[in-house]
Write a protein that holds these residues in place. Structure first.
Motif, PDB file in Angstrom:
ATOM      1  N   GLU A 127       0.769  -1.162  -0.062  1.00 25.85           N
ATOM      2  CA  GLU A 127       0.123  -0.024  -0.017  1.00 25.85           C
ATOM      3  C   GLU A 127       0.783   1.200  -0.109  1.00 25.85           C
ATOM      4  O   GLU A 127       0.743   2.271  -0.715  1.00 25.85           O
ATOM      5  N   GLY A 128       1.873   1.203   0.692  1.00 21.50           N
ATOM      6  CA  GLY A 128       2.716   2.360   0.787  1.00 21.50           C
ATOM      7  C   GLY A 128       3.873   2.588  -0.198  1.00 21.50           C
ATOM      8  O   GLY A 128       4.572   3.424  -0.165  1.00 21.50           O
ATOM      9  N   VAL A 129       3.956   1.758  -1.290  1.00 20.19           N
ATOM     10  CA  VAL A 129       4.772   1.606  -2.247  1.00 20.19           C
ATOM     11  C   VAL A 129       4.477   2.374  -3.282  1.00 20.19           C
ATOM     12  O   VAL A 129       3.300   2.584  -3.855  1.00 20.19           O
ATOM     13  N   THR A 130       5.270   3.379  -3.530  1.00 22.31           N
ATOM     14  CA  THR A 130       4.888   4.615  -4.637  1.00 22.31           C
ATOM     15  C   THR A 130       6.034   4.637  -5.459  1.00 22.31           C
ATOM     16  O   THR A 130       7.368   4.129  -5.252  1.00 22.31           O
ATOM     17  N   GLU A 131       6.004   5.052  -6.902  1.00 18.97           N
ATOM     18  CA  GLU A 131       7.178   5.176  -7.805  1.00 18.97           C
ATOM     19  C   GLU A 131       7.872   6.385  -7.428  1.00 18.97           C
ATOM     20  O   GLU A 131       7.321   7.572  -7.188  1.00 18.97           O
ATOM     21  N   LYS A 132       9.150   6.193  -7.257  1.00 14.78           N
ATOM     22  CA  LYS A 132       9.956   7.405  -6.885  1.00 14.78           C
ATOM     23  C   LYS A 132      11.467   7.029  -7.304  1.00 14.78           C
ATOM     24  O   LYS A 132      11.565   6.265  -7.681  1.00 14.78           O
ATOM     25  N   THR A 133      12.408   8.203  -7.565  1.00 13.32           N
ATOM     26  CA  THR A 133      13.507   8.091  -8.139  1.00 13.32           C
ATOM     27  C   THR A 133      14.196   7.888  -6.903  1.00 13.32           C
ATOM     28  O   THR A 133      14.348   8.303  -5.880  1.00 13.32           O
ATOM     29  N   PRO A 134      15.353   6.807  -7.077  1.00 15.15           N
ATOM     30  CA  PRO A 134      16.202   6.358  -5.808  1.00 15.15           C
ATOM     31  C   PRO A 134      17.302   7.377  -5.616  1.00 15.15           C
ATOM     32  O   PRO A 134      17.689   8.004  -6.631  1.00 15.15           O
ATOM     33  N   LEU A 135      17.559   7.549  -4.449  1.00 17.06           N
ATOM     34  CA  LEU A 135      18.606   8.384  -4.245  1.00 17.06           C
ATOM     35  C   LEU A 135      19.931   8.103  -5.298  1.00 17.06           C
ATOM     36  O   LEU A 135      20.169   6.906  -5.375  1.00 17.06           O
ATOM     37  N   PRO A 136      20.472   9.126  -5.570  1.00 12.96           N
ATOM     38  CA  PRO A 136      21.826   8.966  -6.377  1.00 12.96           C
ATOM     39  C   PRO A 136      22.958   8.153  -5.472  1.00 12.96           C
ATOM     40  O   PRO A 136      23.142   8.283  -4.417  1.00 12.96           O
ATOM     41  N   ALA A 137      23.747   7.529  -6.390  1.00 12.57           N
ATOM     42  CA  ALA A 137      24.869   6.788  -5.728  1.00 12.57           C
ATOM     43  C   ALA A 137      26.089   7.482  -6.085  1.00 12.57           C
ATOM     44  O   ALA A 137      27.093   7.097  -5.490  1.00 12.57           O
ATOM     45  N   GLU A 138      25.975   8.503  -7.028  1.00 15.67           N
ATOM     46  CA  GLU A 138      27.321   9.235  -7.605  1.00 15.67           C
ATOM     47  C   GLU A 138      27.015  10.583  -7.907  1.00 15.67           C
ATOM     48  O   GLU A 138      25.657  10.832  -8.160  1.00 15.67           O
TER      49      GLU A 138
END
Length: 229
Positions: free
Chosen positions: A138-149
């Motif tokens: 239910e709480g899963v939404t599409e979002k951009t992951p935090l950058p690794a670089e």
């Protein structure tokens, strides 16, 4: 005899009420047939037979009721399992296994339990597991992951330094954590002993501090949630 007829009428009425509520299945067909026999026996004054047939009608009406309940439970479980499968497939497309590992794992395990229960014809358990799978996402939404670089930009434009970069929301949202960046990237610096000497164009690694998922290089055109949110 009058008392006997009254008993028969009560039983027959119960069977008839059941009959109008159910779909066409073998048990309901038998209930209808026995009801007709009971009516004929009643008209012929064969009261013992009328009672016997009405009791058979009631018994088969009850079996029809139970059959319908099972079929409805199976259908509901099947529908919710399909919903859970589709939702899980969508979650995989938006990288939920990495971004929401706990929610994804719970959803997947519950779906597997739902399918196992369904195969065992435990419709109620299957339905409950399917609902748990859906609830986990239910709480899963599409979002951009935090950058690794992060690619260092000119000081004049962005004031890039370990302190400032660390304080940006998409990095650590806290400048005091700058040493994590320094330790992860000092081998790339011309003078590793001096954290102030970072140069434009340097690709800086952003290590995960709390198990947060990071992927890709920072893109100023994308929107990122703040670290720790």
């Amino acid at each position: 005899m009058k008392k006997l007829v009254l008993i028969f009428m009560a039983v027959l009425m119960t069977a008839s009420v059941f009959a109008v509520s159910y779909k066409n299945n073998t048990y309901q067909k038998l209930a209808d047939e026995y009801t007709k026999k009971a009516e004929k026996a009643m008209d012929a004054g064969e009261y013992d037979d009328a009672i016997k047939y009405s009791e058979e009608a009631q018994k088969n009406a009850e079996l029809s009721k139970a059959f319908i309940a099972r079929m409805l439970a199976m259908g509901e479980a099947e529908d919710n399992i399909k919903l859970a499968k589709n939702r899980l497939a969508w979650a995989e497309k938006i990288d939920a296994p990495n971004i929401y590992p706990m929610a994804y794992t719970a959803a997947k395990e519950n779906l597997e339990n739902a399918e196992t229960s369904f195969d065992a014809e435990e419709w109620g358990r299957a339905n409950e597991f399917a609902k748990l799978s859906l609830a986990a996402l239910e709480g899963v939404t599409e979002k951009t992951p935090l950058p690794a670089e992060y690619i260092v930009r000119p000081w004049a434009e962005t004031k890039d330094c370990y302190w400032n970069i660390s304080g940006r929301p998409y990095v650590y949202n806290n400048p005091l954590l700058w040493e994590n960046l320094y330790q992860a990237n000092k081998s790339k610096m011309p003078k590793p002993e001096d954290p102030n000497l970072i140069h434009p164009g340097m690709k800086m690694s952003i290590p995960s501090l709390t198990g947060e998922y990071r992927s890709g290089t920072y893109d100023p055109k994308k929107e990122y949630e703040a670290y720790g949110k």
